[in-house]
Design a protein around this motif. Structure first.
Motif, PDB file in Angstrom:
ATOM      1  N   GLN A   1       3.372  75.123  30.558  1.00 47.01           N
ATOM      2  CA  GLN A   1       2.015  75.455  30.996  1.00 47.01           C
ATOM      3  C   GLN A   1       0.966  74.724  30.167  1.00 47.01           C
ATOM      4  O   GLN A   1      -0.068  74.288  30.694  1.00 47.01           O
ATOM      5  N   SER A   2       1.230  74.571  28.887  1.00 40.05           N
ATOM      6  CA  SER A   2       0.284  73.839  28.029  1.00 40.05           C
ATOM      7  C   SER A   2       0.200  72.379  28.461  1.00 40.05           C
ATOM      8  O   SER A   2      -0.901  71.806  28.549  1.00 40.05           O
ATOM      9  N   CYS A   3       1.378  71.796  28.728  1.00 39.39           N
ATOM     10  CA  CYS A   3       1.375  70.407  29.210  1.00 39.39           C
ATOM     11  C   CYS A   3       0.651  70.278  30.543  1.00 39.39           C
ATOM     12  O   CYS A   3      -0.130  69.327  30.766  1.00 39.39           O
ATOM     13  N   LEU A   4       0.894  71.239  31.448  1.00 44.00           N
ATOM     14  CA  LEU A   4       0.232  71.207  32.750  1.00 44.00           C
ATOM     15  C   LEU A   4      -1.279  71.359  32.595  1.00 44.00           C
ATOM     16  O   LEU A   4      -2.061  70.651  33.263  1.00 44.00           O
ATOM     17  N   LEU A   5      -1.720  72.292  31.722  1.00 42.23           N
ATOM     18  CA  LEU A   5      -3.147  72.469  31.483  1.00 42.23           C
ATOM     19  C   LEU A   5      -3.767  71.210  30.896  1.00 42.23           C
ATOM     20  O   LEU A   5      -4.869  70.796  31.285  1.00 42.23           O
ATOM     21  N   LEU A   6      -3.061  70.586  29.945  1.00 41.77           N
ATOM     22  CA  LEU A   6      -3.568  69.354  29.356  1.00 41.77           C
ATOM     23  C   LEU A   6      -3.671  68.247  30.399  1.00 41.77           C
ATOM     24  O   LEU A   6      -4.671  67.495  30.429  1.00 41.77           O
ATOM     25  N   GLN A   7      -2.660  68.147  31.278  1.00 42.04           N
ATOM     26  CA  GLN A   7      -2.712  67.141  32.338  1.00 42.04           C
ATOM     27  C   GLN A   7      -3.890  67.396  33.284  1.00 42.04           C
ATOM     28  O   GLN A   7      -4.608  66.464  33.684  1.00 42.04           O
ATOM     29  N   ASN A   8      -4.110  68.683  33.632  1.00 33.06           N
ATOM     30  CA  ASN A   8      -5.234  69.004  34.518  1.00 33.06           C
ATOM     31  C   ASN A   8      -6.575  68.689  33.861  1.00 33.06           C
ATOM     32  O   ASN A   8      -7.511  68.191  34.514  1.00 33.06           O
TER      33      ASN A   8
END
Length: 307
Positions: free
Chosen positions: A201-208
């Protein structure tokens, strides 16, 4: 030795020495139990050693008698050979058979002596094993004394009851440890899964966030380009209006000049009202014609110089 004494002892006396212990799915061998079993093994080994010694003595006596007989036969054979030396050539075949027989007897004696030596070594090895077992029992006496003291302090009457209780507690402890290990493994697995989900989720949030920043940058660039193009469009519109006005004025002036040259508008010989280029061509032709006429009618210049 060519043969391992322990393997030989295990092969010969396995059924007499080994003590079968009760087999269970959760049976545990403790130090006290091992000590008791070692004592029983020592008693059985003593019995086997005594029987083995008796058997060894009988074999040794038999071998001695056999060796004496062989020696006596060998002496008789030597005497016969000395007394009947003159018949050796005639009875070569008999002498050869006698020599072979003596050689065979000698080999048998050597084999028996080797067997005696082997049995002696086996007895020595068994005696060493016995001493080892006795030393092991002596070392285990400390545990036996401790076990007797515990038995006096406990509520049990027999040693086997105490050992059974102890083994039950060990089995219970092992089950609890296994259960705790399983629960710990499950908790570690769930904790790892949670950490993996958080990382994802952290990676996804950072990507977003990165994508949002890129889109915002593109939006700002697009807005800036839109303002630039809007300014250029306004300038183009203003310039086009001025050029259109100037073009209209030029066309009106050209049309007026064309009409002043008596040019015709429309018709087969006339020029279209919107054909400014044709009108300019006609005006050019008109100017050239009138320029030539003016040149022709212009008086020559007078000479004002005096002779």
């Amino acid at each position: 030795m060519a043969m391992n004494l322990e393997d030989y002892f295990r092969t010969i006396h396995e059924e007499q020495v080994l003590i079968k212990l009760p087999v269970g799915e959760r049976y545990l061998m403790t130090g006290a139990t091992q000590m008791l079993e070692k004592r029983r093994e020592i008693i059985e080994v003593d019995k086997q050693l005594k029987a083995h010694r008796e058997e060894f003595e009988l074999k040794r006596k038999s071998l001695r008698q056999r060796r004496d007989e062989v020696l006596m036969k060998e002496e008789k054979l030597k005497e016969s050979l000395l007394n009947f030396d003159r018949f050796l050539k005639e009875n070569d075949a008999k002498r050869s058979r006698g020599a072979k027989k003596a050689e065979n007897e000698r080999k048998v004696v050597l084999q028996k002596e080797a067997e005696i030596q082997r049995l002696k070594e086996e007895c020595a090895a068994l005696e060493e094993i016995k001493q080892k077992l006795q030393r092991r029992v002596q070392r285990s006496n400390l545990y036996w004394n401790f076990l007797e003291q515990v038995l006096k302090m406990a509520k049990f009457e027999e040693v086997w009851e105490l050992l059974g209780r102890f083994e039950t507690l060990l089995i219970t402890r092992e089950q609890l440890c296994q259960r705790e290990s399983g629960v710990q493994e499950q908790a570690d697995s769930q904790r790892g899964a949670l950490q993996t989900y958080i990382d994802q989720q952290s990676c996804l949030l950072l990507q977003n966030n990165n994508l949002l920043s890129q889109l915002q940058t593109q939006l700002d660039q697009t807005c800036s380009e839109a303002l630039t193009w809007e300014s250029k469009w306004n300038h183009i519109q203003n310039t086009a209006a001025k050029e259109t006005l100037l073009l209209g004025q030029i066309k009106m002036a050209t049309l007026n000049l064309y009409q002043m040259t008596d040019g015709e508008i429309g018709g087969e010989e006339g020029v279209a009202i919107d054909d400014t280029e044709e009108q300019l061509d006609k005006i050019q032709i008109f100017i050239q014609n009138h320029t030539d006429i003016v040149k022709d009618i212009k008086p020559p210049p007078t000479d004002t110089t005096l002779d």
